[in-house]
Motif scaffolding. Sequence first.
Motif, PDB file in Angstrom:
ATOM      1  N   VAL A 106       0.845  -1.196   0.000  1.00 52.66           N
ATOM      2  CA  VAL A 106       0.000   0.000   0.000  1.00 52.66           C
ATOM      3  C   VAL A 106       0.879   1.243   0.000  1.00 52.66           C
ATOM      4  O   VAL A 106       1.911   1.292   0.671  1.00 52.66           O
ATOM      5  CB  VAL A 106      -0.970   0.043   1.202  1.00 52.66           C
ATOM      6  N   ARG A 107       0.469   2.230  -0.769  1.00 50.14           N
ATOM      7  CA  ARG A 107       1.114   3.540  -0.777  1.00 50.14           C
ATOM      8  C   ARG A 107       0.275   4.485   0.082  1.00 50.14           C
ATOM      9  O   ARG A 107      -0.958   4.484   0.002  1.00 50.14           O
ATOM     10  CB  ARG A 107       1.219   4.067  -2.199  1.00 50.14           C
ATOM     11  N   ILE A 108       0.956   5.304   0.878  1.00 51.33           N
ATOM     12  CA  ILE A 108       0.280   6.224   1.782  1.00 51.33           C
ATOM     13  C   ILE A 108       0.728   7.645   1.455  1.00 51.33           C
ATOM     14  O   ILE A 108       1.927   7.918   1.350  1.00 51.33           O
ATOM     15  CB  ILE A 108       0.601   5.888   3.248  1.00 51.33           C
ATOM     16  N   TYR A 109      -0.243   8.525   1.279  1.00 52.61           N
ATOM     17  CA  TYR A 109       0.023   9.914   0.903  1.00 52.61           C
ATOM     18  C   TYR A 109      -0.608  10.844   1.925  1.00 52.61           C
ATOM     19  O   TYR A 109      -1.802  10.755   2.204  1.00 52.61           O
ATOM     20  CB  TYR A 109      -0.529  10.203  -0.494  1.00 52.61           C
ATOM     21  N   ARG A 110       0.229  11.743   2.482  1.00 52.67           N
ATOM     22  CA  ARG A 110      -0.220  12.688   3.501  1.00 52.67           C
ATOM     23  C   ARG A 110       0.200  14.103   3.122  1.00 52.67           C
ATOM     24  O   ARG A 110       1.140  14.289   2.336  1.00 52.67           O
ATOM     25  CB  ARG A 110       0.414  12.360   4.863  1.00 52.67           C
ATOM     26  N   PRO A 111      -0.441  15.107   3.738  1.00 51.03           N
ATOM     27  CA  PRO A 111       0.086  16.477   3.613  1.00 51.03           C
ATOM     28  C   PRO A 111       1.463  16.540   4.275  1.00 51.03           C
ATOM     29  O   PRO A 111       1.791  15.701   5.125  1.00 51.03           O
ATOM     30  CB  PRO A 111      -0.935  17.323   4.374  1.00 51.03           C
ATOM     31  N   LEU A 112       2.248  17.531   3.924  1.00 52.27           N
ATOM     32  CA  LEU A 112       3.568  17.686   4.538  1.00 52.27           C
ATOM     33  C   LEU A 112       3.458  18.091   6.004  1.00 52.27           C
ATOM     34  O   LEU A 112       4.355  17.793   6.799  1.00 52.27           O
ATOM     35  CB  LEU A 112       4.395  18.718   3.757  1.00 52.27           C
ATOM     36  N   HIS A 113       2.367  18.775   6.368  1.00 50.54           N
ATOM     37  CA  HIS A 113       2.164  19.114   7.771  1.00 50.54           C
ATOM     38  C   HIS A 113       1.436  17.982   8.480  1.00 50.54           C
ATOM     39  O   HIS A 113       0.716  17.202   7.863  1.00 50.54           O
ATOM     40  CB  HIS A 113       1.369  20.414   7.908  1.00 50.54           C
ATOM     41  N   GLN A 114       1.629  17.889   9.774  1.00 52.01           N
ATOM     42  CA  GLN A 114       1.030  16.819  10.557  1.00 52.01           C
ATOM     43  C   GLN A 114      -0.482  17.000  10.640  1.00 52.01           C
ATOM     44  O   GLN A 114      -0.985  18.107  10.829  1.00 52.01           O
ATOM     45  CB  GLN A 114       1.630  16.773  11.964  1.00 52.01           C
ATOM     46  N   VAL A 115      -1.219  15.896  10.504  1.00 52.36           N
ATOM     47  CA  VAL A 115      -2.681  15.942  10.584  1.00 52.36           C
ATOM     48  C   VAL A 115      -3.170  14.897  11.584  1.00 52.36           C
ATOM     49  O   VAL A 115      -2.532  13.881  11.815  1.00 52.36           O
ATOM     50  CB  VAL A 115      -3.331  15.696   9.213  1.00 52.36           C
ATOM     51  N   GLU A 116      -4.338  15.186  12.159  1.00 53.96           N
ATOM     52  CA  GLU A 116      -4.995  14.264  13.077  1.00 53.96           C
ATOM     53  C   GLU A 116      -6.495  14.269  12.815  1.00 53.96           C
ATOM     54  O   GLU A 116      -7.079  15.299  12.491  1.00 53.96           O
ATOM     55  CB  GLU A 116      -4.741  14.658  14.537  1.00 53.96           C
ATOM     56  N   ASP A 117      -7.102  13.118  12.950  1.00 52.16           N
ATOM     57  CA  ASP A 117      -8.563  12.981  12.831  1.00 52.16           C
ATOM     58  C   ASP A 117      -9.111  13.541  11.521  1.00 52.16           C
ATOM     59  O   ASP A 117     -10.175  14.168  11.491  1.00 52.16           O
ATOM     60  CB  ASP A 117      -9.260  13.677  14.002  1.00 52.16           C
ATOM     61  N   VAL A 118      -8.382  13.322  10.443  1.00 51.66           N
ATOM     62  CA  VAL A 118      -8.841  13.768   9.125  1.00 51.66           C
ATOM     63  C   VAL A 118      -9.443  12.577   8.377  1.00 51.66           C
ATOM     64  O   VAL A 118      -9.272  11.420   8.775  1.00 51.66           O
ATOM     65  CB  VAL A 118      -7.682  14.387   8.313  1.00 51.66           C
ATOM     66  N   PRO A 119     -10.139  12.817   7.280  1.00 50.14           N
ATOM     67  CA  PRO A 119     -10.670  11.693   6.502  1.00 50.14           C
ATOM     68  C   PRO A 119      -9.560  10.785   5.977  1.00 50.14           C
ATOM     69  O   PRO A 119      -8.500  11.260   5.568  1.00 50.14           O
ATOM     70  CB  PRO A 119     -11.401  12.388   5.341  1.00 50.14           C
ATOM     71  N   GLY A 120      -9.825   9.511   6.008  1.00 50.18           N
ATOM     72  CA  GLY A 120      -8.956   8.536   5.363  1.00 50.18           C
ATOM     73  C   GLY A 120      -9.610   8.118   4.062  1.00 50.18           C
ATOM     74  O   GLY A 120     -10.768   7.682   4.053  1.00 50.18           O
ATOM     75  N   VAL A 121      -8.902   8.283   2.957  1.00 51.03           N
ATOM     76  CA  VAL A 121      -9.462   7.985   1.640  1.00 51.03           C
ATOM     77  C   VAL A 121      -8.766   6.763   1.053  1.00 51.03           C
ATOM     78  O   VAL A 121      -7.549   6.775   0.835  1.00 51.03           O
ATOM     79  CB  VAL A 121      -9.302   9.175   0.673  1.00 51.03           C
ATOM     80  N   LEU A 122      -9.518   5.707   0.830  1.00 50.03           N
ATOM     81  CA  LEU A 122      -9.010   4.527   0.138  1.00 50.03           C
ATOM     82  C   LEU A 122      -9.174   4.777  -1.361  1.00 50.03           C
ATOM     83  O   LEU A 122     -10.301   4.898  -1.845  1.00 50.03           O
ATOM     84  CB  LEU A 122      -9.791   3.286   0.552  1.00 50.03           C
ATOM     85  N   TRP A 123      -8.050   4.891  -2.095  1.00 51.70           N
ATOM     86  CA  TRP A 123      -8.142   5.154  -3.530  1.00 51.70           C
ATOM     87  C   TRP A 123      -7.698   3.926  -4.320  1.00 51.70           C
ATOM     88  O   TRP A 123      -6.617   3.382  -4.103  1.00 51.70           O
ATOM     89  CB  TRP A 123      -7.304   6.364  -3.938  1.00 51.70           C
ATOM     90  N   LEU A 124      -8.567   3.505  -5.243  1.00 48.46           N
ATOM     91  CA  LEU A 124      -8.353   2.289  -6.024  1.00 48.46           C
ATOM     92  C   LEU A 124      -8.110   2.663  -7.482  1.00 48.46           C
ATOM     93  O   LEU A 124      -8.983   3.238  -8.133  1.00 48.46           O
ATOM     94  CB  LEU A 124      -9.579   1.385  -5.883  1.00 48.46           C
ATOM     95  N   HIS A 125      -6.941   2.348  -7.974  1.00 46.30           N
ATOM     96  CA  HIS A 125      -6.556   2.764  -9.321  1.00 46.30           C
ATOM     97  C   HIS A 125      -7.373   2.046 -10.398  1.00 46.30           C
ATOM     98  O   HIS A 125      -7.949   0.980 -10.173  1.00 46.30           O
ATOM     99  CB  HIS A 125      -5.056   2.525  -9.549  1.00 46.30           C
ATOM    100  N   GLY A 126      -7.397   2.641 -11.584  1.00 49.79           N
ATOM    101  CA  GLY A 126      -8.085   2.038 -12.715  1.00 49.79           C
ATOM    102  C   GLY A 126      -7.171   1.139 -13.524  1.00 49.79           C
ATOM    103  O   GLY A 126      -6.031   0.870 -13.157  1.00 49.79           O
ATOM    104  N   GLY A 127      -7.712   0.674 -14.669  1.00 48.50           N
ATOM    105  CA  GLY A 127      -6.931  -0.197 -15.538  1.00 48.50           C
ATOM    106  C   GLY A 127      -7.681  -1.438 -15.980  1.00 48.50           C
ATOM    107  O   GLY A 127      -7.064  -2.465 -16.300  1.00 48.50           O
ATOM    108  N   GLY A 128      -9.006  -1.362 -16.005  1.00 47.02           N
ATOM    109  CA  GLY A 128      -9.791  -2.499 -16.487  1.00 47.02           C
ATOM    110  C   GLY A 128      -9.666  -3.732 -15.621  1.00 47.02           C
ATOM    111  O   GLY A 128      -9.910  -4.846 -16.089  1.00 47.02           O
ATOM    112  N   TYR A 129      -9.300  -3.574 -14.363  1.00 42.62           N
ATOM    113  CA  TYR A 129      -9.029  -4.659 -13.416  1.00 42.62           C
ATOM    114  C   TYR A 129      -7.785  -5.462 -13.797  1.00 42.62           C
ATOM    115  O   TYR A 129      -7.377  -6.352 -13.066  1.00 42.62           O
ATOM    116  CB  TYR A 129     -10.217  -5.634 -13.293  1.00 42.62           C
ATOM    117  N   ALA A 130      -7.171  -5.147 -14.939  1.00 41.29           N
ATOM    118  CA  ALA A 130      -6.092  -5.979 -15.474  1.00 41.29           C
ATOM    119  C   ALA A 130      -4.722  -5.324 -15.439  1.00 41.29           C
ATOM    120  O   ALA A 130      -3.711  -5.994 -15.649  1.00 41.29           O
ATOM    121  CB  ALA A 130      -6.424  -6.377 -16.920  1.00 41.29           C
ATOM    122  N   GLN A 131      -4.664  -4.020 -15.221  1.00 39.75           N
ATOM    123  CA  GLN A 131      -3.384  -3.334 -15.229  1.00 39.75           C
ATOM    124  C   GLN A 131      -3.433  -2.160 -14.252  1.00 39.75           C
ATOM    125  O   GLN A 131      -4.481  -1.818 -13.735  1.00 39.75           O
ATOM    126  CB  GLN A 131      -3.052  -2.817 -16.628  1.00 39.75           C
TER     127      GLN A 131
END
Length: 325
Positions: free
Chosen positions: A71-96
């Motif tokens: 899993v890759r994790i992406y955050r703002p450069l500043h520290q955050v707490e209690d913010v939304p967690g977004v699960l992002w699922l890439h495209g590619g026709g399920y095949a790539q």
Amino acid sequence: MKVTHKMVDKQLRTRGMLFNLLVKKSNEEKFIASMHHSKKRMEKSFRGKDVKGLDCSEDWVKRSDGSSIRVRIYRPLHQVEDVPGVLWLHGGGYAQGLPEMSGEMYKRLIQAGDCVIVAPDYRLSIEAPYPAALEDAYDVLLWMKDNAHELGIRNDQLMAGGESAGGGLTAALTLYARDKGEVNIAFQMPLYPMIDDRMVTESARENNAYIWDTKMNRWAWKLYLGDLYGKEVPVYAAPARAEDYSSLPPAATFVGDIEPFRDETITYVENLKQNGTPVDFEIYKGAFHGFDIIHPKAKISRDARDFLMNAFQYAVKHYFAAQKK
């Protein structure tokens, strides 16, 4: 649906035509071969690539069989707490595809509203058909809930989104999470989702649009469904087959009016609305599949991005923050 060159948005035409020459495959065998080639090429070009201006890291999530999901994790450069967690699922026709493909989307979401994005390198259909990708997505969603404090997110509500096949996984995941009852999804962003294997709508039949057409769609579904193709397909594989749309999270999505997924997206939106679920939805005239990625500088692509970011900001303020009170 027969698509002519003149039906395509003027700013998208040249880019679509040129890209089409690179990605179109004449038969199923060549399509499958291209998916394998694409996987190797993307691994070499994108794996581990960070996004400038974001705090980027990597972790591993255990599956029940002892193997792990990157899993890759992406955050703002500043520290955050209690913010939304977004699960992002890439495209590619399920095949790539790889999670690193969507770096610009992560940057925009984080700029639109502080959040932490978790993007799994889920199993592709060329390696393992359904339900592998959905199981990976759900395992990572549960991991986000269990590790919320360490990630700087809240564990009571999470968000999910993705483009194309990632949009399909998003829609499937909201159904699956609702039925399992172990984790709550606050908001969904299934962008031009790949959700109907039957391909019986007007837009899905005999569609010859640039980038993704009826033939490629059929080949991709055969790869994803494996032995289930042409049989009794579960709603968690093809969410358009669902009959119960109750208790699903609010949504935002958009789709082009000349692409194969137009009608299934419209139907999905209508089913959500009929069950009282708020939905922000736009259709973009003259837009083929993935237009916002293929030509991000086109006005129509910028309009679509602005629409999505506004919807995301509204969701953070109203659907997510409301639960914090």
